[in-house]
Design a protein around this motif. Structure first.
Motif, PDB file in Angstrom:
ATOM      1  N   UNK B  63    -170.258  51.630 -79.576  1.00 25.58           N
ATOM      2  CA  UNK B  63    -170.559  50.424 -79.750  1.00 25.58           C
ATOM      3  C   UNK B  63    -170.057  49.312 -79.108  1.00 25.58           C
ATOM      4  N   UNK B  64    -171.001  48.279 -78.563  1.00 24.07           N
ATOM      5  CA  UNK B  64    -170.272  47.437 -77.941  1.00 24.07           C
ATOM      6  C   UNK B  64    -170.230  47.426 -76.402  1.00 24.07           C
ATOM      7  N   UNK B  65    -170.466  48.643 -75.935  1.00 26.27           N
ATOM      8  CA  UNK B  65    -170.397  48.686 -74.533  1.00 26.27           C
ATOM      9  C   UNK B  65    -171.643  48.099 -73.663  1.00 26.27           C
ATOM     10  N   UNK B  66    -171.276  47.738 -72.576  1.00 27.41           N
ATOM     11  CA  UNK B  66    -172.029  46.933 -71.763  1.00 27.41           C
ATOM     12  C   UNK B  66    -172.573  47.764 -70.610  1.00 27.41           C
ATOM     13  N   UNK B  67    -173.649  47.825 -70.036  1.00 30.52           N
ATOM     14  CA  UNK B  67    -174.296  48.645 -69.028  1.00 30.52           C
ATOM     15  C   UNK B  67    -174.648  47.756 -67.803  1.00 30.52           C
ATOM     16  N   UNK B  68    -174.125  48.030 -66.390  1.00 29.17           N
ATOM     17  CA  UNK B  68    -174.331  47.642 -65.173  1.00 29.17           C
ATOM     18  C   UNK B  68    -175.077  48.503 -64.478  1.00 29.17           C
ATOM     19  N   UNK B  69    -176.353  48.112 -64.020  1.00 31.33           N
ATOM     20  CA  UNK B  69    -177.350  48.864 -63.429  1.00 31.33           C
ATOM     21  C   UNK B  69    -177.706  48.502 -62.041  1.00 31.33           C
ATOM     22  N   UNK B  70    -178.489  49.141 -61.460  1.00 27.72           N
ATOM     23  CA  UNK B  70    -179.040  48.661 -59.872  1.00 27.72           C
ATOM     24  C   UNK B  70    -180.313  48.046 -59.952  1.00 27.72           C
ATOM     25  N   UNK B  71    -181.226  48.322 -59.110  1.00 25.59           N
ATOM     26  CA  UNK B  71    -182.474  47.722 -59.033  1.00 25.59           C
ATOM     27  C   UNK B  71    -183.433  48.422 -59.745  1.00 25.59           C
ATOM     28  N   UNK B  72    -184.465  47.767 -60.049  1.00 25.95           N
ATOM     29  CA  UNK B  72    -185.744  48.443 -60.501  1.00 25.95           C
ATOM     30  C   UNK B  72    -185.245  49.378 -61.900  1.00 25.95           C
ATOM     31  N   UNK B  73    -184.415  49.071 -62.659  1.00 19.64           N
ATOM     32  CA  UNK B  73    -183.807  49.724 -63.984  1.00 19.64           C
ATOM     33  C   UNK B  73    -185.188  49.805 -64.902  1.00 19.64           C
ATOM     34  N   UNK B  74    -185.577  51.138 -65.317  1.00 21.06           N
ATOM     35  CA  UNK B  74    -186.612  51.083 -66.244  1.00 21.06           C
ATOM     36  C   UNK B  74    -187.851  51.212 -65.640  1.00 21.06           C
ATOM     37  N   UNK B  75    -187.915  51.327 -64.361  1.00 21.60           N
ATOM     38  CA  UNK B  75    -189.066  51.741 -63.888  1.00 21.60           C
ATOM     39  C   UNK B  75    -190.096  52.619 -64.492  1.00 21.60           C
ATOM     40  N   UNK B  76    -191.384  52.434 -64.331  1.00 17.50           N
ATOM     41  CA  UNK B  76    -192.475  53.736 -64.810  1.00 17.50           C
ATOM     42  C   UNK B  76    -192.970  53.385 -66.311  1.00 17.50           C
ATOM     43  N   UNK B  77    -192.908  54.462 -67.222  1.00 19.68           N
ATOM     44  CA  UNK B  77    -193.958  54.294 -68.519  1.00 19.68           C
ATOM     45  C   UNK B  77    -193.720  53.074 -69.182  1.00 19.68           C
ATOM     46  N   UNK B  78    -194.195  53.197 -70.297  1.00 12.97           N
ATOM     47  CA  UNK B  78    -193.950  51.902 -71.233  1.00 12.97           C
ATOM     48  C   UNK B  78    -193.392  52.198 -72.391  1.00 12.97           C
ATOM     49  N   UNK B  79    -192.839  53.468 -72.526  1.00 14.33           N
ATOM     50  CA  UNK B  79    -192.173  54.211 -73.585  1.00 14.33           C
ATOM     51  C   UNK B  79    -191.115  53.117 -74.500  1.00 14.33           C
ATOM     52  N   UNK B  80    -191.243  52.864 -75.618  1.00 16.31           N
ATOM     53  CA  UNK B  80    -190.107  51.960 -76.204  1.00 16.31           C
ATOM     54  C   UNK B  80    -188.706  52.825 -76.427  1.00 16.31           C
TER      55      UNK B  80
END
Lengths: 416, 173
Positions: B63-80
């Motif tokens: 808990x408390x961690x921070x993610x650093x991500x690249x381009x277009x993170x979370x592309x695709x479906x609408x799943x929550x």
């Protein structure tokens, strides 16, 4: 800096700064849910806001059109869950006898030029045909809008599509629409608002504007706005009984991210072959392919004008043996006018079957689905694999659908 | 009221060569085999379960961690689920070069802070044992309070929803 159409509408419904990429709070004039996802909206609402009332029952509506009348128990249950909620809340239900929600909103004078409208229909942006901002959203978003009357929205950049020149019948608005989809592709307008202008856009009647606006989704667009027209304004005034309506127009110095120009002079009838709407060809190039099922209807081409044109072409003739022609007017009003003017009798005599007013083949097979190898022509807007059954689906204009119904093969209406 | 300044360990979601992975879609974040799950707590153990090299992320995350991500993170479906699995792990923010449009809407609605940082100083971030992210200003600092980089701050709307916990909780007020 001047504002585009979307920026003007958003600015009139928000106190936040309007600029592309900004996320704003947006007031919503008309809040709707349909039988698809409507029950989830109700469930979310009950769970998140137990005992609460919707923000304004007079601005909140259910429209049932996906599976109307319900022919699965699951849909019947979902529709009933919406009706029970509507009774508790004093919300109006446009039930399974009314037709496609977006078209009902137009006919009932609820979706007006400059208005903001949300619902659980990804083609709600068809309302761009009358200069209204319509937008499909998920069931969490819509539950929130029901409760509060607002939601957040990221201001999209705007692009312009200029349609120069003119074309002659039997090329119609659907062929123009498919030509634009073919040119832009599925991502050509991704995440943007589109303003369609030019002589060929100005020349479109309201039915044609609806056809073009309805396929903004297939270009990836947030919405496509058509230019103002006397017919669209007169229609909105008559439907709403209001004479204070103003059609949103862009400022002369509005900023556009991109402008695409297309000369449609001499445009020939178009058809989208499987597997997606952007796979656009001249009908003449695909002639001869045998067809077993033809569907005329949907929010794209289910208007009175569309179905009357099919009846005019079929008058005194017969649908080819081995072809089933299914017709589903978009709304009860369209259905009734076609009935009273004798056009449904013409269709019956030609061998067509006329169904209930609703979403036709596009949603859950309201007018039936295809089996493997069953080739279907549809006047709808999507032909993705499996969406309307196992068979391949081609998208075309009502005129091409009628010409092909007479021969049993893909046939250009230029031959009529 | 949830804090608008968060501190935690940074994770660079990168490949074996240390390059941030672009176009991580929702099936890589949360595979469709687990879509029937509706309890967010249960979703935690499937986060990045289908992303090569990151399958064990739920065991390592705190808990408390921070993610650093690249381009277009979370592309695709609408799943929550692809948003909720990180909230369940206690991830406090995702800083990315860009995000998929639907993912962005879902994350805002669930109160998961997403910050845009097109020019990601990957090498600098990699050496930091801890980062502090100010959601209102976008300021990102190292463990001794030194300034590292500034991301685009969260919008006022996204902050309203974040402070309330979620869009529906905001509506319940």
């Amino acid at each position: 800096m001047g504002q585009t159409v979307i920026e003007k509408i958003l600015a009139a419904h928000s106190r936040d700064e309007i600029a592309p990429g900004k996320i704003i709070w947006l007031g919503i004039d008309v809040r709707t849910a349909r039988d698809f996802a409507g029950a989830s909206v109700v469930k979310n609402f009950r769970r998140a806001f137990p005992g609460a009332k919707v923000d304004d029952p007079k601005k909140t509506f259910f429209t049932f059109d996906c599976n109307a009348p319900a022919n699965t128990i699951a849909y019947a249950q979902n529709q009933q869950a919406c009706r029970v909620f509507a009774r508790e809340q004093g919300i109006r239900v446009y039930d399974v006898d009314w037709g496609i929600g977006s078209h009902v909103l137009l006919e009932e004078g609820l979706a007006l030029p400059g208005a903001t409208v949300v619902g659980t229909d990804s083609h709600l942006n068809v309302l761009g045909a009358v200069g209204a901002f319509g937008q499909g959203m998920g069931d969490v978003d819509i539950a929130y809008v029901f409760r509060t009357g607002r939601t957040w929205f990221e201001v999209p950049p705007t692009m312009k599509v200029v349609l120069h020149g003119r074309y002659e019948f039997p090329t119609t608005a659907k062929d123009l629409t498919l030509a634009v989809v073919g040119r832009l592709g599925a991502r050509g307008a991704l995440g943007r608002a589109v303003e369609v202008t030019g002589s060929a856009a100005d020349a479109l009647d309201l039915a044609g504007r609806i056809t073009l606006a309805s396929m903004a989704t297939e270009m990836g667009a947030i919405i496509a706005f058509l230019p103002p027209s006397d017919e669209a304004m007169e229609f909105a005034r008559a439907a709403s009984g209001r004479d204070d309506l103003a059609y949103p127009v862009p400022d002369p110095d509005a900023a556009y991210e991109e402008t695409v120009e297309l000369d449609v002079t001499g445009l020939r009838p178009k058809i989208s072959a499987p597997p997606n709407p952007e796979n656009v060809h001249d009908v003449a190039d695909l002639e001869g392919e045998p067809v077993q099922t033809i569907v005329v209807g949907s929010c794209t081409n289910g208007r009175y004008e569309d179905i009357r044109l099919v009846a005019e072409i079929l008058k005194g003739k017969r649908v080819a043996p081995g072809v089933v022609l299914k017709v589903s007017p978009a709304t009860r009003r369209a259905w009734g006018r076609l009935l009273k003017e004798g056009w449904l009798e013409v269709l019956y005599d030609a061998g067509a079957v006329v169904s209930h007013p609703a979403c036709a083949g596009c949603a859950e097979g309201q007018i039936g689905m295809t089996g493997e190898g069953e080739v279907q022509l549809s006047t709808g807007n999507r032909n993705f694999p499996g969406k309307q059954g196992k068979g391949p689906t081609y998208l075309c204009s009502p005129a091409t659908a009628a010409a092909s119904a007479l021969t049993g093969t893909i046939t250009s209406p230029e031959r009529l | 009221m949830r804090p608008t300044v968060v501190t935690g360990r940074p994770w660079l979601i990168a490949d074996e060569a240390g390059k941030l992975i672009d176009d991580i879609d929702t099936d890589q974040i949360y595979h469709n085999a687990h879509l029937a799950i509706t309890d967010p707590k249960e979703m935690a153990r499937y986060a990045f379960g289908n992303l090569k090299g990151w399958e064990d992320f739920p065991k390592k995350a705190r808990p408390g961690d921070v993610l650093f991500v690249g381009e277009n993170f979370g592309a695709g479906s609408s799943r929550q689920h692809a948003v909720d699995c990180f909230l369940a792990l206690g991830i406090v923010a995702i800083v990315g070069r860009s995000f998929g449009a639907i993912y962005r809407r879902n994350a805002i609605n669930s109160g998961l802070p997403l910050l845009l940082l097109p020019d990601m100083p990957v090498a600098r971030l990699r050496d930091l044992p801890q980062v502090t992210v100010n959601l209102e200003t976008g300021e990102i600092q190292g463990p001794d309070g030194e300034k590292v980089v500034r991301a685009e701050p969260m919008s006022r709307v996204a902050l309203d929803i974040y402070r309330a916990g979620s869009l529906l909780k905001l509506g319940a007020r």
